[in-house]
Design a protein around this motif. Structure first.
Motif, PDB file in Angstrom:
ATOM      1  N   GLN A 116       0.816  -1.212   0.000  1.00  0.00           N
ATOM      2  CA  GLN A 116       0.000   0.000   0.000  1.00  0.00           C
ATOM      3  C   GLN A 116       0.845   1.256   0.000  1.00  0.00           C
ATOM      4  OE1 GLN A 116      -2.767  -0.235   3.262  1.00  0.00           O
ATOM      5  NE2 GLN A 116      -3.999  -1.841   2.309  1.00  0.00           N
ATOM      6  N   ARG A 117       1.882   1.283   0.824  1.00  0.00           N
ATOM      7  CA  ARG A 117       2.713   2.489   0.891  1.00  0.00           C
ATOM      8  C   ARG A 117       3.572   2.627  -0.371  1.00  0.00           C
ATOM      9  NH1 ARG A 117       0.886   6.150   2.389  1.00  0.00           N
ATOM     10  NH2 ARG A 117       2.927   7.167   2.528  1.00  0.00           N
ATOM     11  N   GLY A 118       4.016   1.515  -0.940  1.00  0.00           N
ATOM     12  CA  GLY A 118       4.741   1.587  -2.200  1.00  0.00           C
ATOM     13  C   GLY A 118       3.864   2.096  -3.325  1.00  0.00           C
ATOM     14  N   ALA A 119       2.615   1.637  -3.369  1.00  0.00           N
ATOM     15  CA  ALA A 119       1.680   2.112  -4.385  1.00  0.00           C
ATOM     16  C   ALA A 119       1.390   3.596  -4.209  1.00  0.00           C
ATOM     17  CB  ALA A 119       0.386   1.298  -4.313  1.00  0.00           C
ATOM     18  N   ALA A 120       1.286   4.044  -2.966  1.00  0.00           N
ATOM     19  CA  ALA A 120       1.049   5.467  -2.709  1.00  0.00           C
ATOM     20  C   ALA A 120       2.234   6.311  -3.175  1.00  0.00           C
ATOM     21  CB  ALA A 120       0.785   5.692  -1.221  1.00  0.00           C
ATOM     22  N   ALA A 121       3.448   5.810  -2.964  1.00  0.00           N
ATOM     23  CA  ALA A 121       4.638   6.539  -3.424  1.00  0.00           C
ATOM     24  C   ALA A 121       4.690   6.583  -4.953  1.00  0.00           C
ATOM     25  CB  ALA A 121       5.893   5.889  -2.863  1.00  0.00           C
ATOM     26  N   LEU A 122       4.287   5.496  -5.601  1.00  0.00           N
ATOM     27  CA  LEU A 122       4.195   5.491  -7.064  1.00  0.00           C
ATOM     28  C   LEU A 122       3.233   6.569  -7.550  1.00  0.00           C
ATOM     29  CD1 LEU A 122       3.984   1.768  -8.304  1.00  0.00           C
ATOM     30  CD2 LEU A 122       5.561   3.525  -9.117  1.00  0.00           C
ATOM     31  N   GLU A 123       2.086   6.664  -6.911  1.00  0.00           N
ATOM     32  CA  GLU A 123       1.091   7.658  -7.300  1.00  0.00           C
ATOM     33  C   GLU A 123       1.618   9.071  -7.090  1.00  0.00           C
ATOM     34  OE1 GLU A 123      -3.631   8.735  -6.537  1.00  0.00           O
ATOM     35  OE2 GLU A 123      -2.565   7.446  -5.120  1.00  0.00           O
ATOM     36  N   LEU A 124       2.370   9.260  -6.015  1.00  0.00           N
ATOM     37  CA  LEU A 124       2.952  10.568  -5.740  1.00  0.00           C
ATOM     38  C   LEU A 124       3.931  10.979  -6.840  1.00  0.00           C
ATOM     39  CD1 LEU A 124       2.698  12.647  -3.440  1.00  0.00           C
ATOM     40  CD2 LEU A 124       4.641  11.525  -2.326  1.00  0.00           C
ATOM     41  N   LEU A 125       4.739  10.032  -7.287  1.00  0.00           N
ATOM     42  CA  LEU A 125       5.658  10.319  -8.386  1.00  0.00           C
ATOM     43  C   LEU A 125       4.898  10.686  -9.657  1.00  0.00           C
ATOM     44  CD1 LEU A 125       8.417   7.681  -7.744  1.00  0.00           C
ATOM     45  CD2 LEU A 125       8.898   9.980  -8.564  1.00  0.00           C
ATOM     46  N   GLU A 126       3.845   9.957  -9.927  1.00  0.00           N
ATOM     47  CA  GLU A 126       3.077  10.212 -11.139  1.00  0.00           C
ATOM     48  C   GLU A 126       2.368  11.555 -11.083  1.00  0.00           C
ATOM     49  OE1 GLU A 126      -0.457   8.093 -13.827  1.00  0.00           O
ATOM     50  OE2 GLU A 126       0.089   7.272 -11.859  1.00  0.00           O
ATOM     51  N   LYS A 127       1.797  11.892  -9.935  1.00  0.00           N
ATOM     52  CA  LYS A 127       0.955  13.087  -9.830  1.00  0.00           C
ATOM     53  C   LYS A 127       1.745  14.357  -9.510  1.00  0.00           C
ATOM     54  CE  LYS A 127      -2.880  10.783 -10.481  1.00  0.00           C
ATOM     55  NZ  LYS A 127      -3.742  10.445  -9.347  1.00  0.00           N
ATOM     56  N   ALA A 165       8.259  -1.572 -10.474  1.00  0.00           N
ATOM     57  CA  ALA A 165       7.518  -1.420  -9.224  1.00  0.00           C
ATOM     58  C   ALA A 165       6.016  -1.554  -9.448  1.00  0.00           C
ATOM     59  CB  ALA A 165       7.842  -0.079  -8.579  1.00  0.00           C
ATOM     60  N   ALA A 166       5.509  -1.002 -10.555  1.00  0.00           N
ATOM     61  CA  ALA A 166       4.085  -1.108 -10.853  1.00  0.00           C
ATOM     62  C   ALA A 166       3.676  -2.567 -11.034  1.00  0.00           C
ATOM     63  CB  ALA A 166       3.745  -0.302 -12.104  1.00  0.00           C
ATOM     64  N   GLU A 167       4.502  -3.339 -11.723  1.00  0.00           N
ATOM     65  CA  GLU A 167       4.205  -4.766 -11.892  1.00  0.00           C
ATOM     66  C   GLU A 167       4.185  -5.498 -10.559  1.00  0.00           C
ATOM     67  OE1 GLU A 167       5.308  -6.560 -16.083  1.00  0.00           O
ATOM     68  OE2 GLU A 167       7.118  -6.036 -14.968  1.00  0.00           O
ATOM     69  N   THR A 168       4.967  -5.011  -9.618  1.00  0.00           N
ATOM     70  CA  THR A 168       5.042  -5.639  -8.309  1.00  0.00           C
ATOM     71  C   THR A 168       3.929  -5.185  -7.379  1.00  0.00           C
ATOM     72  OG1 THR A 168       7.451  -5.833  -8.493  1.00  0.00           O
ATOM     73  CG2 THR A 168       6.523  -5.940  -6.271  1.00  0.00           C
ATOM     74  N   LEU A 169       3.612  -3.896  -7.405  1.00  0.00           N
ATOM     75  CA  LEU A 169       2.762  -3.292  -6.380  1.00  0.00           C
ATOM     76  C   LEU A 169       1.320  -3.039  -6.817  1.00  0.00           C
ATOM     77  CD1 LEU A 169       5.388  -0.635  -5.207  1.00  0.00           C
ATOM     78  CD2 LEU A 169       4.783  -2.735  -3.987  1.00  0.00           C
ATOM     79  N   LEU A 170       1.065  -3.013  -8.114  1.00  0.00           N
ATOM     80  CA  LEU A 170      -0.264  -2.647  -8.606  1.00  0.00           C
ATOM     81  C   LEU A 170      -0.918  -3.820  -9.329  1.00  0.00           C
ATOM     82  CD1 LEU A 170       0.495   0.872 -10.160  1.00  0.00           C
ATOM     83  CD2 LEU A 170      -0.227   0.350  -7.818  1.00  0.00           C
ATOM     84  N   PRO A 171      -2.242  -3.905  -9.280  1.00  0.00           N
ATOM     85  CA  PRO A 171      -2.937  -4.919 -10.077  1.00  0.00           C
ATOM     86  C   PRO A 171      -2.826  -4.574 -11.553  1.00  0.00           C
ATOM     87  CG  PRO A 171      -4.514  -3.411  -9.096  1.00  0.00           C
ATOM     88  CD  PRO A 171      -3.181  -3.058  -8.517  1.00  0.00           C
TER      89      PRO A 171
END
Length: 403
Positions: free
Chosen positions: A222-233, A273-279
């Protein structure tokens, strides 16, 4: 490993024989050049690994030792032991793991920046970037050695980062030993002082993805996915097709700069990371971002002699830096896997040819030059210091072999 991407030589449009040849080349280079160099720097008297090798390959065994360098050595030997199925390399990984204890702060938690050659505290700053690399390395060792204690240490450090370094808008940067904030000189440059950096957030994502692969802990995902979203946004600039580098607390960019190395590194690392952390259904945005970055860097930075370093205020830095070339190979190959566009595969192989010709230090006992000029002349920088490490070039080889 859970969530690991396919090997770089799988699903390629090139002939199978060419892919196998590239894999053999990378393995030969890793086993014959990179790993022996770092094995030779093992310090059996004081622990850890030699912290400084000059441009003439002279070794200073009394140089200070940085936590980031030691963490990257730990990651390298751990991952090499797993991918190469070479248990003997775990001995070198364990040697680095033992020395991690000299950076570990038992009173306040976390890992300090540097120690003396014999383990005495020097710079006791706690930087989020440094904590992330410790998580990355401990996770790799746990996965390679099946070491539950290393995994628990990594999870405890993850929890500490989330408590001490995280805030409602993202992650802070630099702290005193007791985690009271300090100014961020360590990851700032060009006359600005950044409150937030792309670099720290990128490696938070990298570390959390590695930790999730070996732990399967939902809180890490969850926290890794949130960090991914932060980078994107907040960090990716879709108009300029690049990542911002330095920011104030509210993510206002402080410098007109494109770091080609970080952009091409992020292009594959964020997809990994997306392949690992996101559906699967949640990865489309990161796929588009990845291809935007790899296309931008290919257009703006690729030359017949490798990748340019960066562009600051419209001025291009033509230095050819070792880690930028390693990440360029991975980023362009990832662009090819995602898009099928041959231009990326062609660029990756041109970078690999340039690395072999100009970045590899062909002197006996050498590894890779820190950097060379546009024409390929070595620029006389150290062969090893706290930032010059084995993780970028070994990772290039290991992914090509089939991580």
């Amino acid at each position: 490993m859970k969530g690991s991407p396919p090997a770089m030589n799988s699903e390629r449009g090139c002939e199978e024989g060419a892919a196998e040849l590239l894999s053999r080349e990378m393995r030969t280079h890793l086993e014959g050049k990179i790993l022996p160099f770092w094995e030779s720097l093992r310090d059996d008297k004081n622990g850890g690994y030699c912290g400084y090798v000059g441009s003439s390959l002279e070794r200073n065994w009394n140089a200070h030792k940085g936590c980031i360098l030691n963490s990257r050595i730990l990651w390298t030997f751990s991952t090499a032991a797993r991918v190469l199925e070479a248990p003997s390399l775990l001995e070198y990984a364990h040697h680095a793991l033992d020395f991690m204890e000299w950076f570990r702060d038992r009173q306040y938690g976390g890992y300090i920046w540097s120690v003396s050659f014999d383990g005495k505290p020097l710079d006791t700053a706690k930087h989020t970037y440094c904590q992330a690399f410790a998580v990355y390395a401990l996770s790799a060792y746990a996965g390679a050695a099946g070491d539950r204690r290393a995994l628990e240490t990594a999870l405890d450090l993850f929890d500490l980062i989330e408590v001490k370094c995280q805030d409602p808008e993202g992650y802070g940067e630099s702290y005193e030993r007791d985690f009271s904030p300090q100014s961020n000189e360590k990851l700032s440059e060009n006359g600005i002082l950044a409150t937030r950096t792309m670099n720290t957030l990128l490696h938070i994502v990298e570390a959390y993805a590695e930790l999730y692969r070996v732990s399967s802990e939902e809180r890490v995902r969850q926290r890794g996915a949130a960090a991914l979203e932060l980078l994107e946004k907040k960090v990716f600039d879709p108009v300029k097709c690049r990542l911002g580098v330095f920011f104030d607390r509210d993510y206002r960019s402080l410098l007109d700069m494109q770091s080609y190395g970080h952009d091409i590194e992020a292009s594959w690392l964020l997809w990994d990371a997306a392949e690992t952390l996101l559906p699967p259904e949640g990865r489309n945005g990161m796929r588009s971002l990845s291809l935007a970055l790899s296309s931008s860097v290919l257009e703006r930075a690729m030359t017949p002699t490798g990748l340019r370093n960066e562009n600051v205020l419209g001025v291009s830095n033509e230095e050819r830096v070792w880690w930028v070339q390693a990440e360029a190979f991975l980023g362009f190959e990832n662009g090819y896997l995602l898009s099928g566009e041959v231009k990326f595969d062609t660029a990756a192989h041109r970078v690999w040819a340039f690395i072999q010709e100009s970045i590899v230090d062909h002197r006996p006992g050498g590894e890779w030059h820190w950097s060379v000029s546009e024409s390929g002349t070595p620029l006389g920088k150290p062969a090893v210091e706290e930032w010059k490490c084995p993780y970028h070039n070994s990772r290039m080889c290991l992914r090509a072999i089939g991580q």
